[in-house]
Enzyme design. Structure first.
Site, PDB file in Angstrom:
ATOM      1  N   VAL A  56       0.873  -1.166   0.000  1.00  0.00           N
ATOM      2  CA  VAL A  56       0.000   0.000   0.000  1.00  0.00           C
ATOM      3  C   VAL A  56       0.907   1.212   0.000  1.00  0.00           C
ATOM      4  O   VAL A  56       1.902   1.263   0.739  1.00  0.00           O
ATOM      5  CB  VAL A  56      -0.922   0.017   1.239  1.00  0.00           C
ATOM      6  N   LYS A  57       0.615   2.189  -0.838  1.00  0.00           N
ATOM      7  CA  LYS A  57       1.457   3.385  -0.922  1.00  0.00           C
ATOM      8  C   LYS A  57       1.598   4.060   0.438  1.00  0.00           C
ATOM      9  O   LYS A  57       0.660   4.076   1.235  1.00  0.00           O
ATOM     10  CB  LYS A  57       0.853   4.388  -1.913  1.00  0.00           C
ATOM     11  N   ARG A  78       0.939  16.658  -7.039  1.00  0.00           N
ATOM     12  CA  ARG A  78       1.381  16.757  -8.437  1.00  0.00           C
ATOM     13  C   ARG A  78       0.199  16.845  -9.388  1.00  0.00           C
ATOM     14  O   ARG A  78       0.306  17.424 -10.469  1.00  0.00           O
ATOM     15  CB  ARG A  78       2.266  15.552  -8.801  1.00  0.00           C
ATOM     16  N   LYS A 117       7.879   0.968 -22.736  1.00  0.00           N
ATOM     17  CA  LYS A 117       8.155   2.382 -22.521  1.00  0.00           C
ATOM     18  C   LYS A 117       9.441   2.764 -23.239  1.00  0.00           C
ATOM     19  O   LYS A 117      10.247   1.898 -23.600  1.00  0.00           O
ATOM     20  CB  LYS A 117       8.283   2.677 -21.022  1.00  0.00           C
ATOM     21  N   GLU A 159      -4.065  -1.844  -8.424  1.00  0.00           N
ATOM     22  CA  GLU A 159      -3.197  -1.927  -9.597  1.00  0.00           C
ATOM     23  C   GLU A 159      -2.418  -3.232  -9.539  1.00  0.00           C
ATOM     24  O   GLU A 159      -1.815  -3.565  -8.517  1.00  0.00           O
ATOM     25  CB  GLU A 159      -2.217  -0.759  -9.652  1.00  0.00           C
TER      26      GLU A 159
END
Length: 219
Positions: free
Chosen positions: A65-66, A77, A133, A160
């Site tokens: 978890v962040k 941001r 990417k 996610e």
């Protein structure tokens, strides 16, 4: 009178902070519950392969978890206030699960099995394997929504999920480690070298799958 007003304002601010802390802890508990549901589903799918005597598609599962700092930084941001609704409405990666597979084909097999479950709703998908990417990063990213059942309410939670091979994870982990303290001062040529390493690893991934497929056909 002014002193009394200042005390009231101070007490009001303190209550707001306490209320926010309680709501934040509950929200993080809900995200952690969403992670548990996803990881349990993945573990059951993997166990099914074991019971059948087949090779399991999942090598390992990691989750997180962040941190509060990461959450606040991302909201700022985006130009959003740091609030509970802003977190749940605008951030899709507070709860994260990383699935490590042996082969590229395993990634898509895991994806299909997970999304076939009735209570897993796909919100967003980014395929950085078919479309890497610019720096060479490869992984399959899914954002799914899953219901978390509390005592009196069902809470839809976004999680996610990053699905990648051992080789992809090896490159991504080392690339992150290399950049961690040098993001503002990357030596000239390093970006290209990292990209070339990513391409070499991707080619190795493809070759290893070809070899595995040849062996499976013989068995």
């Amino acid at each position: 009178m002014i002193e009394g007003l200042e005390i009231m304002l101070s007490e009001s601010r303190e209550r707001q902070i306490i209320d926010f802390a309680k709501q934040y802890r509950q929200l993080m508990m809900i995200y952690e519950s969403g992670i548990k549901q996803i990881t349990t589903k993945l573990e059951i799918l993997n166990e099914e392969y074991k019971v059948k005597g087949e090779r399991t598609p999942i090598e390992s599962i990691k989750s997180r978890v962040k941190s509060p700092e990461s959450i606040a930084g991302k909201l700022e941001r985006k130009g959003l206030e740091v609030s509970i609704p802003a977190i749940s409405d605008n951030l899709y990666d507070v709860a994260g699960v990383r699935v490590i597979c042996s082969y590229i084909s395993d990634i898509y097999a895991v994806r299909d099995m997970l999304l076939a479950q009735a209570d897993v709703k796909l919100i967003k998908e980014k395929d950085y394997i078919k479309n890497p990417k610019i720096n060479g990063y490869r992984s399959l990213h899914l954002v799914v929504e899953i219901p978390v059942y509390l005592s009196s309410v069902v809470y839809p939670v976004k999680v996610e999920i990053q699905i990648r091979t051992i080789a992809m994870d090896f490159w991504a982990s080392l690339e992150h480690n290399i950049r961690y303290k040098t993001i503002e001062n990357i030596p000239e040529g390093v970006e290209q070298e990292l990209y070339e390493c990513a391409e070499t690893i991707a080619e190795t991934d493809r070759k290893m799958e070809e070899i595995a497929e040849k062996i499976r056909k013989v068995l």
